[in-house]
Design an enzyme around this catalytic site. Structure first.
Site, PDB file in Angstrom:
ATOM      1  CB  SER A  10     -27.820  11.032  47.890  1.00 32.89           C
ATOM      2  OG  SER A  10     -28.113   9.902  47.096  1.00 32.89           O
ATOM      3  CG  HIS A  35     -31.854  12.117  49.288  1.00 33.06           C
ATOM      4  ND1 HIS A  35     -32.973  12.921  49.183  1.00 33.06           N
ATOM      5  CD2 HIS A  35     -31.663  11.565  48.066  1.00 33.06           C
ATOM      6  CE1 HIS A  35     -33.436  12.868  47.936  1.00 33.06           C
ATOM      7  NE2 HIS A  35     -32.651  12.051  47.230  1.00 33.06           N
ATOM      8  CG  ASP A  37     -31.578   9.008  45.503  1.00 31.32           C
ATOM      9  OD1 ASP A  37     -32.511   9.824  45.399  1.00 31.32           O
ATOM     10  OD2 ASP A  37     -30.396   9.330  45.699  1.00 31.32           O
ATOM     11  CG  MET A  39     -33.712   5.357  41.268  1.00 27.15           C
ATOM     12  SD  MET A  39     -32.290   5.776  40.254  1.00 27.15           S
ATOM     13  CE  MET A  39     -31.530   7.067  41.240  1.00 27.15           C
ATOM     14  CG  HIS A  68     -35.991  11.293  45.450  1.00 28.28           C
ATOM     15  ND1 HIS A  68     -34.892  11.729  44.735  1.00 28.28           N
ATOM     16  CD2 HIS A  68     -37.075  11.592  44.685  1.00 28.28           C
ATOM     17  CE1 HIS A  68     -35.285  12.249  43.589  1.00 28.28           C
ATOM     18  NE2 HIS A  68     -36.606  12.171  43.526  1.00 28.28           N
ATOM     19  CG  MET A  70     -36.560   9.382  41.542  1.00 28.86           C
ATOM     20  SD  MET A  70     -34.754   9.441  41.516  1.00 28.86           S
ATOM     21  CE  MET A  70     -34.401   8.750  43.116  1.00 28.86           C
ATOM     22  CG  MET A 139     -35.517  15.857  40.661  1.00 28.01           C
ATOM     23  SD  MET A 139     -34.579  15.051  41.957  1.00 28.01           S
ATOM     24  CE  MET A 139     -33.207  14.373  41.032  1.00 28.01           C
ATOM     25  CG  ASP A 177     -31.702  14.770  44.735  1.00 27.67           C
ATOM     26  OD1 ASP A 177     -30.488  14.531  44.790  1.00 27.67           O
ATOM     27  OD2 ASP A 177     -32.575  13.880  44.667  1.00 27.67           O
TER      28      ASP A 177
END
Ligand code: DX5
Ligand code: ZN
Length: 219
Positions: A10, A35, A37, A39, A68, A70, A139, A177
């Site tokens: 990540s 990966h 992330d 957000m 991913h 979020m 998660m 994750d």
């Protein structure tokens, strides 16, 4: 040939001032995919990166870029992320207004659709959507930050999920994750995981190649 077990660093835990070098160094160390992330400060209490970071990563590696999301209203940003270079996108079951449609959209734009699920969401909620997804991102921390402690009840959740997938007769990868490292990777594999996302365990380690090799050795 596609590997059975995959290691996905990540990049949230990478040194952003040297992101290109960090990606190249981990690629050289033998990881399988990255990966990323994303957000938004709404779905989770933190803000990270957008499509321009995926575009930047795309310039330095040919490995898959699994993204991913979020974020709230993920359907609004799917096209932009895939155009920037995302090869897979996971969206959260907790926030999608029309999950089948969103997964379909990811597929139609040419990426792998995945469903991410939070620690407090019962795994059975995934059952109606299993035939629409290629992977489930379980998660094992509350999303928002890297470097958190692995939630132990996740093992049971994974075992249940592996059973649900088997019953569904679909071919679905199980990704984990949050708080993944050398101390739990084997137990996670035994529970049914085949894609291991790890942020701090890789980027905070002294020698990436040694860490990846040890992770593979534990599998
Ligand atoms: C948490 C993120 C994770 C995180 C993992 O919200 O989705 O991908 O970066 O980091 P570690 O491996 O440090 O828990
Ligand atoms: Zn993540």
């Amino acid at each position: 040939m596609d590997k059975k077990y995959k290691i996905a660093p990540s990049i949230l835990s990478a040194d952003f001032s040297r992101l290109g070098e960090e990606i190249k160094a981990t690629e050289k160390a033998g990881v399988d995919l990255f990966h990323i992330d994303v957000m938004d400060g709404h779905f989770v209490p933190n803000i990270t990166m957008g499509p321009i970071m995926v575009e930047a990563a795309r310039k330095v590696t040919k490995l898959p870029l699994d993204t991913h999301l979020m974020i709230e209203n993920p359907e609004k940003y799917i096209e932009a992320f895939i155009k920037a270079g995302s090869t897979g996108i996971s969206v959260h079951i907790e926030t999608c207004k029309n999950l089948p449609e969103t997964l379909h959209m990811i597929h139609n734009f040419g990426a792998k659709p995945g469903i991410a699920i939070n620690p407090d969401t019962p795994i059975e909620k995934l059952t109606p959507f299993l035939e629409k997804t290629q992977y489930i991102l379980v998660m094992s921390v509350h999303p928002g930050f890297g470097g958190q402690k692995f939630i132990e009840s996740t093992y049971e959740k994974i075992k249940k999920l592996a059973h649900l997938i088997k019953k569904s007769k679909q071919k679905i990868d199980i990704a984990i994750d949050g708080g993944v490292g050398l101390d739990n990777i084997k137990k996670l594999k035994d529970a049914g995981v085949n894609i291991f996302v790890a942020g701090s365990a890789i980027f905070k380690s002294r020698d990436y190649a040694e860490t990846i090799q040890k992770m593979r050795g534990a599998l």
